[in-house]
Design a protein around this motif. Structure first.
Motif, PDB file in Angstrom:
ATOM      1  N   ALA A   1      20.571   1.224  55.096  1.00 27.48           N
ATOM      2  CA  ALA A   1      20.850   1.282  53.793  1.00 27.48           C
ATOM      3  C   ALA A   1      21.877   2.071  53.215  1.00 27.48           C
ATOM      4  O   ALA A   1      22.501   1.718  52.009  1.00 27.48           O
ATOM      5  CB  ALA A   1      19.580   2.397  53.060  1.00 27.48           C
TER       6      ALA A   1
ATOM      7  N   GLU B   1      13.299  -6.298  51.018  1.00 26.61           N
ATOM      8  CA  GLU B   1      12.514  -5.379  50.049  1.00 26.61           C
ATOM      9  C   GLU B   1      11.366  -4.741  50.858  1.00 26.61           C
ATOM     10  O   GLU B   1      11.320  -3.532  50.316  1.00 26.61           O
ATOM     11  CB  GLU B   1      11.866  -6.560  49.033  1.00 26.61           C
ATOM     12  CG  GLU B   1      12.868  -7.120  48.041  1.00 26.61           C
ATOM     13  CD  GLU B   1      13.619  -6.027  47.259  1.00 26.61           C
ATOM     14  OE1 GLU B   1      12.909  -4.809  46.945  1.00 26.61           O
ATOM     15  OE2 GLU B   1      15.116  -6.030  47.451  1.00 26.61           O
TER      16      GLU B   1
ATOM     17  N   ARG C   1      13.359  -1.543  52.069  1.00 26.35           N
ATOM     18  CA  ARG C   1      13.592  -0.301  51.046  1.00 26.35           C
ATOM     19  C   ARG C   1      12.172   0.244  50.624  1.00 26.35           C
ATOM     20  O   ARG C   1      12.151   1.764  50.421  1.00 26.35           O
ATOM     21  CB  ARG C   1      14.193  -1.542  49.931  1.00 26.35           C
ATOM     22  CG  ARG C   1      15.271  -1.609  50.059  1.00 26.35           C
ATOM     23  CD  ARG C   1      15.945  -2.405  48.718  1.00 26.35           C
ATOM     24  NE  ARG C   1      17.072  -3.363  49.063  1.00 26.35           N
ATOM     25  CZ  ARG C   1      17.939  -3.137  49.536  1.00 26.35           C
ATOM     26  NH1 ARG C   1      18.415  -1.946  49.676  1.00 26.35           N
ATOM     27  NH2 ARG C   1      18.866  -4.055  49.922  1.00 26.35           N
TER      28      ARG C   1
ATOM     29  N   GLN D   1      11.521   4.208  51.060  1.00 25.42           N
ATOM     30  CA  GLN D   1      11.369   4.964  49.952  1.00 25.42           C
ATOM     31  C   GLN D   1       9.860   5.669  50.050  1.00 25.42           C
ATOM     32  O   GLN D   1       9.670   6.976  49.657  1.00 25.42           O
ATOM     33  CB  GLN D   1      11.169   3.973  48.585  1.00 25.42           C
ATOM     34  CG  GLN D   1      11.177   4.857  47.361  1.00 25.42           C
ATOM     35  CD  GLN D   1      11.043   3.912  46.279  1.00 25.42           C
ATOM     36  OE1 GLN D   1      10.977   2.709  46.137  1.00 25.42           O
ATOM     37  NE2 GLN D   1      10.936   4.656  44.774  1.00 25.42           N
TER      38      GLN D   1
END
Length: 132
Positions: free
Chosen positions: A42, A93, A96, A100
């Motif tokens: 990331a 996605e 991610r 998170q």
């Protein structure tokens, strides 16, 4: 039994530490090594595998195997770099989202370890490990 070998003591402590983090990450289907790899991707994406390995201090074959595991989990995507011999990696996605969702789990482990060891000992440990 007291062990005098620094390497043996450190390896044992590392296994216990990793198990603590792994337990926190388990509900998300990843372990601490995968979390660390996702965070590095990331920060650097898109990143070529060779550079990712260099930054994480892992050889190219190890980083490649670990990234392919994340790819099978649909957390990263491999693509071609400027040089077709080199692969680039980016988060999907899903990657991610997992990253998170995992961050509060990681932060909770960090806080628990600091509470267990104390702020001063935690800082001293960080300084000692950074000198190695």
């Amino acid at each position: 039994m007291k062990v005098d070998c620094y390497c043996t003591v450190l390896r044992s402590a590392t296994r216990r530490m990793a198990a603590f983090y792994d337990e926190a990450m388990a509900p998300l289907g990843i372990n601490i090594a995968q979390f660390s790899l996702l965070r590095s991707i990331a920060r650097l994406e898109p990143v070529i595998l060779t550079e990712l390995g260099r930054r994480m201090e892992l050889d190219r074959s190890t980083i490649g195997r670990n990234v392919r595991v994340l790819e099978r989990m649909d957390l990263v995507k491999l693509g071609s770099g400027k040089d077709r011999r080199e692969a680039t990696v980016t988060l999907t996605e899903a990657g991610r989202r997992v990253l998170q969702e995992a961050a509060p789990h990681w932060e909770a482990v960090q806080a628990a370890l600091e509470a267990r060891m104390g702020a001063k000992a935690t800082q001293e440990l960080r300084e000692i490990l950074n000198r190695i």
